[in-house]
Design a protein around this motif. Structure first.
Motif, mmCIF file in Angstrom:
data_model
loop_
_atom_site.group_PDB
_atom_site.id
_atom_site.type_symbol
_atom_site.label_atom_id
_atom_site.label_comp_id
_atom_site.label_asym_id
_atom_site.label_seq_id
_atom_site.Cartn_x
_atom_site.Cartn_y
_atom_site.Cartn_z
ATOM 1 N N ASP A 10 0.836 -1.195 0.000
ATOM 2 C CA ASP A 10 0.000 0.000 0.000
ATOM 3 C C ASP A 10 0.873 1.249 0.000
ATOM 4 N N LYS A 11 1.898 1.239 0.872
ATOM 5 C CA LYS A 11 2.818 2.366 0.945
ATOM 6 C C LYS A 11 4.164 1.868 1.444
ATOM 7 N N LEU A 12 5.214 2.106 0.669
ATOM 8 C CA LEU A 12 6.554 1.722 1.109
ATOM 9 C C LEU A 12 6.982 2.586 2.281
ATOM 10 N N MET A 13 7.581 1.940 3.273
ATOM 11 C CA MET A 13 8.059 2.631 4.469
ATOM 12 C C MET A 13 9.552 2.379 4.624
ATOM 13 N N GLY A 14 10.284 3.420 4.978
ATOM 14 C CA GLY A 14 11.728 3.288 5.146
ATOM 15 C C GLY A 14 12.094 2.264 6.204
ATOM 16 N N GLY A 15 13.280 1.676 6.069
ATOM 17 C CA GLY A 15 13.741 0.673 7.027
ATOM 18 C C GLY A 15 15.244 0.494 6.928
ATOM 19 N N LYS A 16 15.766 -0.332 7.812
ATOM 20 C CA LYS A 16 17.200 -0.622 7.837
ATOM 21 C C LYS A 16 17.425 -2.002 7.233
ATOM 22 N N ILE A 17 18.247 -2.055 6.191
ATOM 23 C CA ILE A 17 18.448 -3.287 5.433
ATOM 24 C C ILE A 17 19.925 -3.642 5.425
ATOM 25 N N TYR A 18 20.236 -4.848 5.896
ATOM 26 C CA TYR A 18 21.610 -5.345 5.820
ATOM 27 C C TYR A 18 21.670 -6.407 4.730
ATOM 28 N N LEU A 19 22.546 -6.204 3.748
ATOM 29 C CA LEU A 19 22.710 -7.173 2.665
ATOM 30 C C LEU A 19 23.754 -8.213 3.071
ATOM 31 N N ASP A 20 23.397 -9.482 2.988
ATOM 32 C CA ASP A 20 24.329 -10.548 3.351
ATOM 33 C C ASP A 20 25.534 -10.588 2.420
ATOM 34 N N PHE A 21 25.340 -10.086 1.197
ATOM 35 C CA PHE A 21 26.420 -9.962 0.212
ATOM 36 C C PHE A 21 26.225 -8.614 -0.474
ATOM 37 N N PRO A 22 27.301 -7.887 -0.778
ATOM 38 C CA PRO A 22 27.141 -6.565 -1.404
ATOM 39 C C PRO A 22 26.714 -6.662 -2.865
ATOM 40 N N SER A 23 25.491 -7.110 -3.065
ATOM 41 C CA SER A 23 24.945 -7.307 -4.410
ATOM 42 C C SER A 23 24.689 -5.966 -5.089
ATOM 43 N N ASN A 46 18.186 -1.877 -6.825
ATOM 44 C CA ASN A 46 16.737 -2.051 -6.781
ATOM 45 C C ASN A 46 16.144 -1.453 -5.509
ATOM 46 N N ILE A 47 16.793 -1.737 -4.376
ATOM 47 C CA ILE A 47 16.304 -1.223 -3.093
ATOM 48 C C ILE A 47 16.432 0.293 -3.039
ATOM 49 N N MET A 48 17.548 0.806 -3.541
ATOM 50 C CA MET A 48 17.773 2.254 -3.546
ATOM 51 C C MET A 48 16.698 2.961 -4.367
ATOM 52 N N MET A 49 16.362 2.422 -5.529
ATOM 53 C CA MET A 49 15.334 3.036 -6.367
ATOM 54 C C MET A 49 13.974 3.013 -5.679
ATOM 55 N N ALA A 50 13.614 1.871 -5.094
ATOM 56 C CA ALA A 50 12.325 1.774 -4.411
ATOM 57 C C ALA A 50 12.254 2.740 -3.241
ATOM 58 N N ALA A 51 13.364 2.871 -2.507
ATOM 59 C CA ALA A 51 13.383 3.680 -1.288
ATOM 60 C C ALA A 51 13.271 5.176 -1.554
ATOM 61 N N THR A 52 13.539 5.622 -2.784
ATOM 62 C CA THR A 52 13.481 7.061 -3.065
ATOM 63 C C THR A 52 12.080 7.620 -2.821
ATOM 64 N N LEU A 53 11.035 6.797 -3.042
ATOM 65 C CA LEU A 53 9.655 7.253 -2.863
ATOM 66 C C LEU A 53 9.006 6.655 -1.622
ATOM 67 N N ALA A 54 9.793 5.977 -0.781
ATOM 68 C CA ALA A 54 9.257 5.423 0.462
ATOM 69 C C ALA A 54 9.119 6.527 1.505
ATOM 70 N N GLU A 55 8.229 6.304 2.440
ATOM 71 C CA GLU A 55 8.056 7.268 3.529
ATOM 72 C C GLU A 55 9.117 7.028 4.597
ATOM 73 N N GLY A 56 9.847 8.075 4.962
ATOM 74 C CA GLY A 56 10.868 7.945 5.992
ATOM 75 C C GLY A 56 12.249 7.673 5.405
ATOM 76 N N VAL A 57 13.135 7.188 6.273
ATOM 77 C CA VAL A 57 14.545 7.000 5.916
ATOM 78 C C VAL A 57 14.860 5.516 5.763
ATOM 79 N N THR A 58 15.598 5.193 4.706
ATOM 80 C CA THR A 58 16.077 3.827 4.479
ATOM 81 C C THR A 58 17.594 3.808 4.563
ATOM 82 N N ILE A 59 18.125 2.820 5.281
ATOM 83 C CA ILE A 59 19.570 2.627 5.376
ATOM 84 C C ILE A 59 19.904 1.264 4.765
ATOM 85 N N ILE A 60 20.817 1.250 3.806
ATOM 86 C CA ILE A 60 21.310 -0.015 3.230
ATOM 87 C C ILE A 60 22.725 -0.221 3.738
ATOM 88 N N GLU A 61 22.936 -1.291 4.506
ATOM 89 C CA GLU A 61 24.256 -1.617 5.041
ATOM 90 C C GLU A 61 24.863 -2.770 4.252
#
Length: 420
Positions: A151-164, A170-185
């Motif tokens: 319904d609505k993307l919400m920011g979150g903290k994401i740790y990638l098991d491998f630096p894919s 893909n996650i970065m593009m989706a997160a641009t329009l998500a509500e709040g802050v997204t961190i990709i580790e």
């Protein structure tokens, strides 16, 4: 099916201009559907994969106009008319998965067939889906497809098991329009990630940290159109660097970013190649001294790129000494070894390692381009081999190299393309 006929050519000399990056332009094209406005992308390479991405974007509602004289593409997506990428296109190119994040962000739904591309090993999309789940999407996996809804993307903290790379994009593009802050580790750090982030920021996104292992995306309400020039292709740069070294030639490579090919520079210098960076480009000389063996180990950026492994292995068959190549990124990226051995190379594979006995006299043979970079490696081997080398399945090569034959011929290579 088309083939390349390659004859022993002697040292390559002259200048070559590097095209825009395949691995940068495809995610940038996908990202353009995040806005209703028109985006202009310049320095676009003439590649089969670019053509496939154009058709893919058109299938979901984008208006795509190509200006071949200026190497530009205009993409305008006023309305998304389909949230599903057609299988007949997805099966031809793995990068098709990159439309999933933008579709999900723009419409709340994305459905895609499991992607194709080069058969260099398992490249699962679980990390992409993990990121979408953390952003709030519901994932349904069926027979040969995957669907995400939200319904609505919400920011979150994401740790990638491998630096894919693909998952980071893909996650970065989706997160641009998500509500709040997204961190990709543990994010991928490749230059192509930085180029995508620069494009998105020009569109109004708020992305920091691209090029490091932690990326922060502050979601925005909407994005707008922009104009962006694609970075030069670092793997094409590396390919022509190896071509100069392998043929003991002297090539001036123009439109390069030396920082993007540091590992390749370092390994060629270890072998005795002279590389000089100047205002007019990078000059690579393999004709000044006897060349010797070295060892390489592929790693995520900024390590030695897996995309250069087969090309460098081809080169190492021609130098004095014994080399060891260790492939850590893909488990099935030694398919070219059998083809090189058919040409007279002496390469033994055990697990992730390949042992290369150098200074071989290569002989022309009928060989198969098993994947994109392997195909280019076989073409370079053909330039050093006695007689004629027939390289088939060259559609792999044409997926990722713009005017490859023409550029080689401009340097003195004896190569022709025939229709079988």
């Amino acid at each position: 099916m088309a083939k390349f006929l390659v004859d022993k050519s002697g040292p390559l000399f002259g200048e070559v201009e590097i095209s825009g990056s395949k691995n940068a332009v495809l995610p940038i094209m996908a990202a353009s559907i995040l806005t209703e406005d028109k985006c202009e992308i310049t320095d676009v390479p003439a590649l089969r994969d670019v053509d496939v991405m154009c058709k893919l974007l058109q299938s979901v509602g984008a208006k795509v106009t190509e200006d071949y004289s200026e190497n530009s593409i205009f993409i305008e997506t006023e309305k998304i008319i389909a949230e599903e990428a057609p299988y007949e296109l997805v099966k031809r190119m793995r990068a098709s998965i990159l439309v999933m994040g933008p579709l999900l962000a723009r419409t709340g739904k994305a459905r895609i067939s499991l992607p194709g591309g080069c058969a260099i090993g398992a490249r699962p999309i679980e990390l992409h889906l993990k990121g979408f789940r953390i952003l709030g999407a519901k994932i349904v996996e069926g027979h040969g497809y995957v669907e995400a809804t939200v319904d609505k993307l919400m920011g979150g903290k994401i740790y990638l098991d491998f630096p894919s790379v693909g998952a980071t994009e893909n996650i970065m593009m989706a997160a641009t329009l998500a509500e709040g802050v997204t961190i990709i580790e543990n994010a991928a750090e490749e230059p192509e990630i930085v180029d995508l982030a620069n494009f998105l920021n020009k569109m109004g996104a708020k992305i920091k940290g691209a090029g490091t292992d932690t990326i922060k995306i502050e979601g925005v309400q909407d994005l707008h159109g922009t104009k962006h020039a694609v970075i030069p292709d670092r793997i094409e740069t590396g390919t022509f660097m190896v071509a100069a070294a392998m043929t003991r030639g002297n090539i001036l490579i123009k439109n390069v970013v030396p920082d993007h090919v540091k590992p390749v520079i370092a390994k060629l210098v270890e072998c005795g190649v002279e590389i000089e960076d100047g205002d007019d480009g990078m000059r690579v000389r393999g004709d000044l001294r006897p060349l010797i063996a070295t060892d390489i180990k592929t790693m995520p950026y900024p390590g030695f790129p897996t995309d250069m492994q087969s090309l460098f292995m081809s080169f190492l068959t021609t130098v004095e000494g014994t080399s060891v190549v260790i492939e850590t990124v893909f488990e099935n990226r030694y398919m070219h070894v059998g083809e090189l051995n058919r040409m007279g190379a002496n390469i033994k594979v055990e697990g992730k390692s390949a042992l290369i006995q150098g200074k071989r006299e290569l002989q022309g043979a009928q060989v198969i381009s098993t994947d994109l970079r392997a195909g280019a490696a076989l073409v370079l081997a053909g330039l050093m081999a006695e007689g004629t080398t027939e390289v088939s399945e060259i559609y792999h090569i044409e997926r990722g190299y713009s005017f490859f034959m023409e550029k080689l011929r401009g340097l003195g290579a004896k190569i022709t393309r025939i229709e079988d």
